[in-house]
Design an enzyme around this catalytic site. Structure first.
Site, short mmCIF file in Angstrom:
data_model
loop_
_atom_site.label_atom_id
_atom_site.label_comp_id
_atom_site.label_asym_id
_atom_site.label_seq_id
_atom_site.Cartn_x
_atom_site.Cartn_y
_atom_site.Cartn_z
N HIS A 1 11.53 4.40 91.93
CA HIS A 1 11.86 3.15 91.22
C HIS A 1 13.36 2.91 91.18
O HIS A 1 13.86 2.19 90.31
CB HIS A 1 11.28 3.20 89.80
CG HIS A 1 9.78 3.24 89.79
ND1 HIS A 1 9.03 3.60 88.68
CD2 HIS A 1 8.87 2.97 90.77
CE1 HIS A 1 7.74 3.55 88.99
NE2 HIS A 1 7.62 3.18 90.25
N TYR B 1 20.29 -3.56 80.53
CA TYR B 1 20.53 -2.38 81.38
C TYR B 1 21.86 -1.72 81.02
O TYR B 1 21.99 -0.49 81.04
CB TYR B 1 20.46 -2.76 82.87
CG TYR B 1 19.03 -2.81 83.35
CD1 TYR B 1 18.28 -3.98 83.26
CD2 TYR B 1 18.39 -1.65 83.80
CE1 TYR B 1 16.94 -4.00 83.63
CE2 TYR B 1 17.05 -1.67 84.17
CZ TYR B 1 16.34 -2.85 84.08
OH TYR B 1 15.00 -2.86 84.44
N ASN C 1 11.52 8.14 87.49
CA ASN C 1 12.65 7.96 86.58
C ASN C 1 13.88 7.46 87.33
O ASN C 1 14.09 7.80 88.50
CB ASN C 1 12.97 9.28 85.86
CG ASN C 1 11.79 9.78 85.05
OD1 ASN C 1 10.88 8.99 84.74
ND2 ASN C 1 11.74 11.07 84.75
N VAL C 2 14.66 6.67 86.65
CA VAL C 2 15.86 6.06 87.26
C VAL C 2 17.14 6.64 86.65
O VAL C 2 18.24 6.23 86.98
CB VAL C 2 15.83 4.52 87.08
CG1 VAL C 2 14.65 3.91 87.80
CG2 VAL C 2 15.82 4.13 85.60
N ASP C 3 16.97 7.65 85.74
CA ASP C 3 18.10 8.10 84.90
C ASP C 3 19.04 9.09 85.59
O ASP C 3 20.11 9.38 85.07
CB ASP C 3 17.56 8.69 83.58
CG ASP C 3 16.54 9.83 83.80
OD1 ASP C 3 15.62 9.95 82.97
OD2 ASP C 3 16.66 10.55 84.80
N PRO D 1 1.51 15.88 76.85
CA PRO D 1 0.97 16.20 75.51
C PRO D 1 -0.32 15.43 75.22
O PRO D 1 -1.12 15.81 74.38
CB PRO D 1 2.08 15.75 74.55
CG PRO D 1 3.27 15.53 75.37
CD PRO D 1 2.83 15.28 76.77
N ARG E 1 21.00 0.40 78.17
CA ARG E 1 20.28 1.63 78.57
C ARG E 1 21.25 2.62 79.20
O ARG E 1 21.18 3.84 78.97
CB ARG E 1 19.15 1.29 79.56
CG ARG E 1 17.93 0.67 78.88
CD ARG E 1 16.78 0.44 79.86
NE ARG E 1 16.29 1.67 80.46
CZ ARG E 1 15.48 1.68 81.53
NH1 ARG E 1 15.13 0.55 82.12
NH2 ARG E 1 15.04 2.81 82.02
N CYS F 1 28.75 -11.70 93.21
CA CYS F 1 28.90 -10.85 94.41
C CYS F 1 30.16 -11.25 95.19
O CYS F 1 30.31 -12.44 95.55
CB CYS F 1 27.67 -11.02 95.30
SG CYS F 1 27.84 -10.21 96.91
N GLY G 1 4.58 14.33 82.85
CA GLY G 1 5.26 13.37 81.97
C GLY G 1 5.13 11.93 82.41
O GLY G 1 6.05 11.14 82.27
N1 APR Z 1 6.59 16.29 78.27
C1 APR Z 1 5.64 15.77 79.09
N2 APR Z 1 5.11 14.53 78.93
C2 APR Z 1 5.57 13.80 77.89
C3 APR Z 1 6.56 14.26 76.99
C4 APR Z 1 7.07 15.57 77.22
N3 APR Z 1 8.01 16.10 76.42
N4 APR Z 1 6.80 13.28 76.07
C5 APR Z 1 5.99 12.25 76.39
N5 APR Z 1 5.25 12.56 77.47
C6 APR Z 1 4.27 11.74 78.19
C7 APR Z 1 3.60 10.67 77.36
O1 APR Z 1 2.40 11.17 76.76
C8 APR Z 1 3.29 9.61 78.43
O2 APR Z 1 1.98 9.83 78.98
O3 APR Z 1 5.01 11.05 79.18
C9 APR Z 1 4.32 9.85 79.52
C10 APR Z 1 5.34 8.75 79.64
O4 APR Z 1 4.64 7.61 80.08
P1 APR Z 1 5.45 6.25 80.32
O5 APR Z 1 6.35 6.00 79.18
O6 APR Z 1 4.43 5.22 80.71
O7 APR Z 1 6.39 6.58 81.56
P2 APR Z 1 6.02 6.57 83.09
O8 APR Z 1 4.63 7.05 83.32
O9 APR Z 1 7.12 7.27 83.79
O10 APR Z 1 6.09 5.00 83.45
C11 APR Z 1 5.97 4.65 84.80
O11 APR Z 1 6.44 2.36 84.22
O12 APR Z 1 7.61 0.79 83.05
C12 APR Z 1 7.51 1.42 84.27
O13 APR Z 1 9.27 1.67 85.77
C13 APR Z 1 8.76 2.18 84.59
O14 APR Z 1 8.94 4.21 85.89
C14 APR Z 1 8.28 3.61 84.79
C15 APR Z 1 6.80 3.43 85.06
#
Ligand code: APR
Length: 243
Positions: free
Chosen positions: A124, A71, A107-109, A219, A74, A152, A192
């Site tokens: 999350h 982490y 997203n956690v960012d 996409p 990251r 802690c 996304g």
């Molecule tokens: N614009 C839109 N979508 C996009 C782009 C973009 N520029 N680039 C990639 N993607 C899409 C990919 O096709 C994919 O379907 O974003 C998606 C990302 O999917 P993941 O990587 O699985 O992310 P997410 O769906 O947020 O994951 C959910 O999984 O591991 C856990 O806690 C983690 O919050 C996360 C959760």
């Protein structure tokens, strides 16, 4: 980018919009997603690391320093990232007077906040926060460059990142807000996200069940069966062309 005219009509005329975002929205800021799609340039995280080892309580207990250091890595990566046009466009839309726009993110960012969003429901957690695993006290000290798990100060427990790991419950208030926003919207945008991780992935079906229109922006179309319109493309282009 092909955006169906009916989809555009719903975007312009919806009264109550709920947006669920995933890692794909931060991809254009250079942040690695978790599960890559074929054209993705950056290696996805779960193709390089084992989520059970790096993002679960069992993984942390098995090797706290390994998880803590991952982490920290990251965080160091994220420190160099800026919000992109998708983050900024969503923040601007949230300020609209004619439409109510609720943002829920997996997203956690913190990039939605950096892009100007004041109200963000973080399902999350947030990678910039830390708390004690045992007594749950928030740990507010800076942790830059700390390579070992911190004890802690309240109970001697282990300080962990304040993100939701696999198998853990989502923050109650965040889930309640997300459910209510999905039940009350007339337009649900899934942007996304691979729609593979529950319960977040179930929100679109909740929205659909009460009559909302569901639009997915990705996409690569996901398997989600409740999508009314699938816009194949990247988030920033979608928002720049449709708002
Ligand atoms: N614009 C839109 N979508 C996009 C782009 C973009 N520029 N680039 C990639 N993607 C899409 C990919 O096709 C994919 O379907 O974003 C998606 C990302 O999917 P993941 O990587 O699985 O992310 P997410 O769906 O947020 O994951 C959910 O999984 O591991 C856990 O806690 C983690 O919050 C996360 C959760």
């Amino acid at each position: 980018m092909e955006i169906d005219n009916d989809a555009l009509y719903h975007i312009k005329n919806a009264k109550c919009v709920t947006i669920l975002t995933g890692a794909g929205v931060s991809a254009e800021s250079g942040v690695a997603t978790f599960r890559s799609y074929k054209d993705e340039t950056k290696e996805s995280l779960w193709s390089q690391y084992d989520p059970q080892k790096m993002a679960s309580l069992e993984g942390f207990l098995e090797n706290p320093n390994r998880v803590w250091q991952w982490y920290q890595w990251r965080r160091s990566e994220l420190k160099t990232k800026e919000p992109n046009d998708a983050h900024k466009a969503i923040a601007k839309w949230q300020q609209s007077n004619s439409q109510s726009v609720t943002l829920i993110t997996q997203n956690v960012d913190g990039l939605h906040q950096a892009g100007g969003s004041q109200n963000v429901t973080e399902l999350h957690g947030n990678i910039w926060g830390n708390h004690c695993l045992q007594c749950r006290t928030e740990y507010k000290e800076g942790v830059d460059d700390i390579e070992e798990v911190i004890e802690c100060p309240e109970c001697g427990g282990q300080i962990r990142p304040s993100v939701v790991w696999f198998g853990e419950a989502l923050p109650e208030h965040a889930w309640r807000d997300a459910e209510s926003a999905s039940y009350s919207c007339d337009l649900f945008l899934s942007v996304g996200t691979s729609s593979q991780v529950y319960p977040a992935a179930g929100l679109a079906a909740l929205a659909k069940s009460q009559g909302a229109t569901v639009i997915e922006i990705n996409p690569e179309p996901t398997e989600s069966s409740v999508v009314d319109y699938c816009v194949k493309g990247i988030a920033s282009k979608f928002f720049l062309e449709s708002l």
